[in-house]
Scaffold this active site. Structure first.
Site, PDB file in Angstrom:
ATOM      1  N   GLY A 195      10.086   8.107  -6.310  1.00 43.28           N
ATOM      2  CA  GLY A 195       9.361   9.159  -5.613  1.00 43.28           C
ATOM      3  C   GLY A 195       9.350  10.386  -6.484  1.00 43.28           C
ATOM      4  CG  ASN A 196       6.377  11.352  -8.249  1.00 38.81           C
ATOM      5  OD1 ASN A 196       5.357  11.768  -7.686  1.00 38.81           O
ATOM      6  ND2 ASN A 196       6.459  10.125  -8.734  1.00 38.81           N
ATOM      7  CB  SER A 239       6.073  11.795 -12.399  1.00 37.52           C
ATOM      8  OG  SER A 239       5.538  10.711 -11.689  1.00 37.52           O
ATOM      9  CG  HIS A 285       7.415   3.344  -3.678  1.00 39.28           C
ATOM     10  ND1 HIS A 285       7.055   2.145  -4.243  1.00 39.28           N
ATOM     11  CD2 HIS A 285       6.722   4.283  -4.381  1.00 39.28           C
ATOM     12  CE1 HIS A 285       6.213   2.343  -5.247  1.00 39.28           C
ATOM     13  NE2 HIS A 285       6.003   3.642  -5.357  1.00 39.28           N
ATOM     14  CG  HIS A 327       1.202   2.438  -5.000  1.00 36.81           C
ATOM     15  ND1 HIS A 327       0.579   3.053  -6.054  1.00 36.81           N
ATOM     16  CD2 HIS A 327       2.512   2.767  -5.120  1.00 36.81           C
ATOM     17  CE1 HIS A 327       1.466   3.698  -6.791  1.00 36.81           C
ATOM     18  NE2 HIS A 327       2.646   3.539  -6.244  1.00 36.81           N
ATOM     19  CB  SER A 366       8.655   9.719 -16.345  1.00 42.48           C
ATOM     20  OG  SER A 366       8.490   8.344 -16.112  1.00 42.48           O
ATOM     21  CG  ASP A 421       3.500  17.360  18.094  1.00 40.12           C
ATOM     22  OD1 ASP A 421       2.680  17.871  18.874  1.00 40.12           O
ATOM     23  OD2 ASP A 421       4.632  16.966  18.461  1.00 40.12           O
ATOM     24  CE1 TYR A 468       7.380  22.939  18.856  1.00 38.66           C
ATOM     25  CE2 TYR A 468       7.289  23.886  16.652  1.00 38.66           C
ATOM     26  CZ  TYR A 468       7.911  23.083  17.588  1.00 38.66           C
ATOM     27  OH  TYR A 468       9.072  22.434  17.258  1.00 38.66           O
ATOM     28  CG  ASP A 489       3.237   8.026  -9.811  1.00 37.08           C
ATOM     29  OD1 ASP A 489       2.487   7.062 -10.008  1.00 37.08           O
ATOM     30  OD2 ASP A 489       4.417   7.900  -9.440  1.00 37.08           O
ATOM     31  CG  HIS A 530       4.019   8.703  -5.126  1.00 40.60           C
ATOM     32  ND1 HIS A 530       3.437   7.831  -4.234  1.00 40.60           N
ATOM     33  CD2 HIS A 530       4.503   7.938  -6.142  1.00 40.60           C
ATOM     34  CE1 HIS A 530       3.554   6.588  -4.697  1.00 40.60           C
ATOM     35  NE2 HIS A 530       4.206   6.627  -5.842  1.00 40.60           N
TER      36      HIS A 530
END
Lengths: 228, 228, 228, 228
Positions: free
Chosen positions: D27-28, D72, D95, D167, D44, D118, D225, D74, D93
């Site tokens: 993840g990044n 990264s 997983h 993905h 990365s 919400d 809210y 990505d 991003h």
């Protein structure tokens, strides 16, 4: 009195919540001193973090309180199991979620893999539903009776645990500590059993040869697992 | 003012996240002081770790802010429940994932085992869907109305919780602390109920005798669970 | 002797439980010293918290104990894999619940997404069931044989893990540490694979182009992931 | 340079693992400085615990490294989203397992309850599968293109997240911190959506009135809210 056993039962009760096997106060562990026939058990409704050597309940096999607080309401079930399964040293009752879900479904847990076979020599039985009479009259004692009935054709030492129909599990062992280990195994095979069925609906029990191999490499005189 | 109650409501709100019952700020706990008819409730949108005795909202039964920050947007639901369920001392609203999934499925949770029967005397109802008019006009108050409607044929003290259709759960009890316990139970039976169905599709509610046994061994004058 | 490797194997064994990949003592990690052809492996039945540099087992490729306690009963499987998969530096065996459920279901894990493709170049195979003869005679060695058989048409370096039918997983890598990482990945793709099927029964493997893209952006000479 | 933004991106990357949203380094998080058009992003393959203000990557919108380690892989996806969704301040991003399972199933997540409503004003889309050409040529950039394509008929500010087919997810917000919150919400609604379907196969989206009510009580000029 019985300080070593008290300590073991105390730690075993606390380990229920440390192992994620219990919610609120829905579980109890007991241990028996074979010499004196006294049973140490969790007091009723007391949170695990408030348990001490002093407030643990000590009862005799007739259920009379010898020391400590009022014992768990499940005490009559524990006492019956100690009488009918004489080589047991410790018992665990808990509502751990996967095992309880099988109990609520009213199903035996089949032997779907070697994890199960390493500890339970065959399926883990679910008792028959109790009758209205059994529920109304001496419920906790009768809970013990339906458990014993489920072991007519299997040995309590080879299958150290059971699901009570619509209720939850009881597990046992040579000590409270071993009973906790069997509870951990029961919950784990209940979880993996559910998932295995979800991956393959018509999954069959493993072959007898594999069951024998795994059970007996850990149990009995030909075992070769561990340091002894 | 109301320091003891504030402390209880503060701890109850914090315990929501400690018990894994809440994500982000999606839950709120309130408590009522019967004497003054003042309600302490979580302020709107404030993270649990920032809650203090000082920023908790104090409102009267008309919803007017007496002290502290702007109250939770769900306050009108809480206030209606305090008015219509007069023996309630505390209320919890939270989006815990299993209970919320039943609410999203629009289903009552049936009594599938004794864990449920120990706390809820019958199924846990899901409200009917709200109408467009109810949603557009005074939504949070009308949420209270559909909850009350779901209790036409059951007693709020015997069934201390409800699922709001497409939304999440409300639970209550004699105090904020007891309401938290009922929320824990509701989430646990929601989880085990889902798993029980996955293990056995056509699972039935437990027998009335077993429901009675477990509910009344913990509640009412013939109860024998706990130290009293 | 072999202090660096011992330290790595020690940490890898302890990381099994830190990463939630193991219950009780149901897992073991080994590492090999290519020079001396000595293998360091977890001793049989010893809890992870009691493992030390001193009690780790050191065995040669014939399975003879050179140093430390009695090795894991799964040692013959590890040794065969080191012999047949010569570029392996470390091996992990564990009963992590999602991977074990696929093994119990007797199914390969298909490539359902890029998470899988980042580490495994194709489906993760499940071995065929072992025969009664294989189970009764040299079981742990034969476990190694059925694993090797499953790799007849794939390369052990591109698919660094396997499910043993009705049992659990073995994973490997260039080191014990990499083998742990592959075990983490295997458990994660086993989990997401099960959930993906529950969301869409007839889910297909991802396209070859996507598999190639993700595998080769992390592996081989055209890789461009990471700092090197 | 950009110390405040670096600190926010650093904390957001670390919070991925603290919130259980990431496994290994899958993840990044990035954040953009609107003035200088510089983007801070995770380097990365660097583990979260090794991230510092100094090794974070700083790139311009052409993807050129200005400071820090190699960014990264990505990064081209992030940069395209900053260009095409101009009011975004941060992107995540990851997983995370439930969202990734929906992505692997290739399905949009329908609006099954108010938790979803919400934060996301409508279903959370899954992109179409990428073509072989898109995968082979400039894959990470083309990933951005299929995301943008999925927003032809919805607004990126009202639906701050997407599933990339086969993905995993991308989420965004006015800042890296808000993007993390949207990632938490996405994972939670993915989980509850799966469970809701398991409880009731043919579950429908909630009514438009309820979607409007919940979305607009938290967003836009009529929101009520929170404390402002």
């Amino acid at each position: 009195m019985l300080d070593e056993l008290k300590k073991e039962v105390l730690l075993a009760n606390k380990s229920l919540s440390e192992n994620g096997l219990v919610t609120l106060t829905w579980g109890n562990v007991s241990g028996i001193d074979k010499q004196s026939e006294l049973v140490i058990i969790k007091p009723s409704g007391v949170p695990y973090e408030e348990l001490t050597m002093e407030n643990l309940s000590v009862v005799n096999l007739d259920g009379e309180l010898v020391e400590g607080k009022k014992p768990s309401s499940d005490t009559p079930t524990h006492l019956l199991l100690y009488k009918r399964f004489p080589e047991i040293g410790g018992i665990v009752h808990t509502h751990s979620p996967y095992a309880t879900s099988w109990a609520q479904a009213g199903r035996d847990i089949p032997v779907l893999g070697t994890t199960h076979a390493d500890y339970f020599y065959g399926s883990i039985p679910c008792t028959r539903p109790m009758t209205e009479t059994e529920i109304k009259d001496n419920y906790e004692l009768k809970t013990g009776h339906v458990i014993v009935e489920a072991f007519k054709n299997r040995h309590y030492k080879e299958t150290p645990g059971v699901l009570v129909h619509g209720h939850a599990s009881f597990s046992w062992g040579s000590s409270a500590k071993e009973a906790i280990n069997h509870t951990i195994v029961l919950e784990e095979v209940a979880k993996m059993g559910m998932w295995t069925e979800q991956l393959k609906g018509d999954v069959l029990s493993i072959d007898r040869a594999l069951l024998d191999k795994h059970y007996f490499r850990k149990h009995g005189k030909y075992s070769y697992y561990g340091q002894n």
